[in-house]
Design an enzyme around this catalytic site. Sequence first.
Site, PDB file in Angstrom:
ATOM      1  N   ARG A   1      -5.687  -8.409 -10.039  1.00  0.00           N
ATOM      2  CA  ARG A   1      -6.262  -9.709 -10.410  1.00  0.00           C
ATOM      3  C   ARG A   1      -7.721  -9.505 -10.791  1.00  0.00           C
ATOM      4  NH1 ARG A   1      -9.487 -10.132  -6.025  1.00  0.00           N
ATOM      5  NH2 ARG A   1      -8.666  -9.440  -4.019  1.00  0.00           N
TER       6      ARG A   1
ATOM      7  N   LYS B   1       0.816  -1.207   0.000  1.00  0.00           N
ATOM      8  CA  LYS B   1       0.000   0.000   0.000  1.00  0.00           C
ATOM      9  C   LYS B   1       0.855   1.264   0.000  1.00  0.00           C
ATOM     10  CE  LYS B   1      -4.132  -2.065   2.071  1.00  0.00           C
ATOM     11  NZ  LYS B   1      -3.684  -3.448   1.943  1.00  0.00           N
TER      12      LYS B   1
END
Length: 481
Positions: A291, A115
Site C-alpha cells: 500500500r 510474513k
Amino acid sequence: MKKVLIANRGEIAVRVIKSCKKLGIKTVAVYSEADRDALHVKFADEAVCIGPPPSKDSYLNGDKIIEVAKDLAVDAIHPGYGFLSENADFAKKVVDNNLVFIGPTPAAITTMGSKLAAKEAVSQYDIPLVPGTENAIDDIGKAKEIANSIGYPILIKASAGGGGKGMRIVENPNDFESQMDRAVSEAKSAFGDGSVFIEKYIQSPRHIEIQVLADSHGNVIHLGERECSIQRRHQKVVEEAPSTFVTKKIREEMGQAAVNVAKSCNYTGAGTVEFLMDENKNFYFLEMNTRLQVEHPITELVTGLDLVELQIKIAQEEVLPLSQDDIQLNGHAIELRVYAEDPYDSFLPSIGKLNTYKIPEGKNIRVDNGIEEGQTVPIYYDPMLAKLITYGDTRAMAISLMKQAISMYNVDGVSTTLSFGLFVMEHAAFLSGDYSTNFVANYFTKDAIDKHEEMERFVATFVARHHHQLEIKKLKLPKTV
C-alpha cells in the site's frame, strides 16, 4: 478513470482527493457518523455516510463501501493506508464487482500479508533474511530447540502481524513459554490468526525501507530509502529521506533487493519493502507493505514525484513514465507524525476538542492535514492529526526548518507529539545521525524530558526578556524642563 471513491478518512483521504483533482478525476468520500464534519467530507465532490463510528461498522465495512461505489457509478476505489488497504478479500470483491482497485492484486496482498509466505516468495532471489524459522510454530518443545540454536535474544512474531502486535522479545530461555503464549493470544485477538514464527532479535537495528513502483507491463523501479528508526511501540513517529546510514553502494544493493521482492509476487502499484540493518550495515528483509505508506511525502519531496498520481496511472494500466536511471534524490526531507498523544505519559492517546488548531505555513513546509479547529479528536480511530514535513538542500536545513515549523504549530485542547518532535530534532544522537530503533528507550527518559522542559522554559524566558529590552530601547521619553 472519471470517478474515484476513497475508502478512508483523515489526512490520507484529503491527500488522495488532491491528486485526483489535479488529474481532473471526481471524488467520493465515505464517512462514519463521527466524521460527518471531517475535512475529507468537505473536500470531496460527493460524500456518503456508511455507518456508525466504530471502524467495523463503517470504514471496515467493505460490502457497504462497494455498494456505494456502484450506486454512484464509481470507476475505482483507493484504499489509502490502514483499514482495508491490505485486505485481499476486499480487493478481490472490488475487482469482482468490475471496479478498479488502486493497489496491487489480491494475490500479491495475500502473499506479502503473511510474513512466512513472503519469506518463501523471496527465497527465489538472493535476498538476505534474518535467521529464523521458515514455518509457523505449533510445537513448544521444538520451538525452544530452534530458539536455543539461533541464540538469545530472539523475537516471536505473528505471521499475519503488523504495528508491533503479536510481537515479543525473549532474552531469557526461562521466559520463552510465557512470551510465546502471549504472542499467540495477541495474534489471535488482533488478526484472527495465531500463527507465529521465531527470528533472531537484532539489537539496536536501523529500520530502513525502500519505496517501489511497478506497472502491469513488467517495469519495476525503486525511489531510494527512508529511515524510520524513531518509533514508539514499534510504530514510526519520525522519518527522513535519505538515510544518514545508507551509502550509495548499499542503496543500490538494497534497492535491487526491493525490486526483486516486488517481482517475486508480481507486484503492481506503489509499495514499500522494509529492511532491518545492523550496526555493521548488514541488511535483512523484514516485510513488504502492499500500500501507500504514511511517510510517502518525504520520498515525494526528494524525488519530485506525486506517488498518488502514479498509483492512479498504474491502476489505469499505463506504462511507468520513468525508468530507474531517471530517479535522482535531491536534498533532504523529514516527517513528524503529529499524533494526539501525550509523549510525557507513555504516548497515551489524548482525546478532546481542538480549541485552537493552527498549522504552520512557509516555503519547504508541508502539512498533510486531516482535521481543523473546533473539531473533536475521535476516540474510535488512529490519533494522528497530520503529518508535518520539511525539506532542505541539506539535512541540517531540513532539521532547522522542522524546529521552526514545530514552533509555528499551535494546538490547544489535546496533547500532541510536537514536543517530542522538537526533542528529537535537538538531540545529539539524531543530529549526528547515530541512532536506532531504541532511540525512545535510550534517550526519552524522565530525566531527559525534565531537562528538556527546563531548557525550553529558560529559552522562552530569555527570548521574552530580550524582546522586552528591545521595546524599552525603542521608547522615546519626553525631554524634561
